[in-house]
Design a protein around this motif. Structure first.
Motif, PDB file in Angstrom:
ATOM      1  N   ILE A  71       0.953  -1.219   0.164  1.00 14.85           N
ATOM      2  CA  ILE A  71      -0.030  -0.099   0.151  1.00 14.85           C
ATOM      3  C   ILE A  71       0.986   1.169   0.045  1.00 14.85           C
ATOM      4  CG2 ILE A  71      -1.770   1.398   1.281  1.00 14.85           C
ATOM      5  CD1 ILE A  71      -2.741  -1.510   2.221  1.00 14.85           C
ATOM      6  N   ARG A  72       2.015   1.257   0.773  1.00 13.01           N
ATOM      7  CA  ARG A  72       2.865   2.441   0.824  1.00 13.01           C
ATOM      8  C   ARG A  72       3.352   2.675  -0.334  1.00 13.01           C
ATOM      9  NH1 ARG A  72       6.256   0.703   4.754  1.00 13.01           N
ATOM     10  NH2 ARG A  72       4.567   1.297   6.356  1.00 13.01           N
ATOM     11  N   ARG A  75       0.720   4.432  -2.581  1.00 14.00           N
ATOM     12  CA  ARG A  75       0.517   5.663  -2.280  1.00 14.00           C
ATOM     13  C   ARG A  75       1.580   6.724  -2.596  1.00 14.00           C
ATOM     14  NH1 ARG A  75      -1.148   5.618   3.896  1.00 14.00           N
ATOM     15  NH2 ARG A  75      -1.547   7.899   3.476  1.00 14.00           N
ATOM     16  N   LEU A  81      -0.729   4.888  -8.980  1.00 15.85           N
ATOM     17  CA  LEU A  81      -2.399   5.392  -8.947  1.00 15.85           C
ATOM     18  C   LEU A  81      -3.095   5.765 -10.158  1.00 15.85           C
ATOM     19  CD1 LEU A  81      -1.758   7.454  -5.542  1.00 15.85           C
ATOM     20  CD2 LEU A  81      -2.762   5.019  -5.796  1.00 15.85           C
TER      21      LEU A  81
END
Length: 95
Positions: A71-72, A75, A81
């Motif tokens: 997830i990091r 992000r 993204l």
């Protein structure tokens, strides 16, 4: 602001609807029933799954760590993204 989401039960909860009614700038738009190809969040999970595939964490804490790292990574990467957004079949325009 437009909230574009599926019809999951969490989005239909009374608390969520009260919040939306209290914020008139929020507008809801829903994906059709079962249309993961339109939902960018599904592509986020695909990216995360790829980072976890073919691994066998020895315990739950190691699994949590790998999930946090995946997830990091997402992000921290505008490129990744945006790839999740543009991978959907919606007509997105990047400004």
């Amino acid at each position: 602001m437009v909230l574009l989401w599926d019809r999951g039960t969490i989005h239909r909860r009374r608390e969520v609807q009260v919040f939306i009614l209290a914020h008139p700038r929020l507008h809801q738009a829903f994906f059709p029933a079962y249309a993961p190809e339109l939902n960018p969040a599904e592509h986020v999970w695909t990216q995360t799954d790829r980072r976890l595939a073919n691994s066998a964490p020895p315990d739950l804490e190691a699994l949590r760590g790998r999930l946090r790292n995946a997830i990091r990574r997402l992000r921290g990467s505008q490129r990744l993204l945006w790839s999740c957004i543009t991978a959907s079949e919606l007509p997105w325009k990047r400004s």
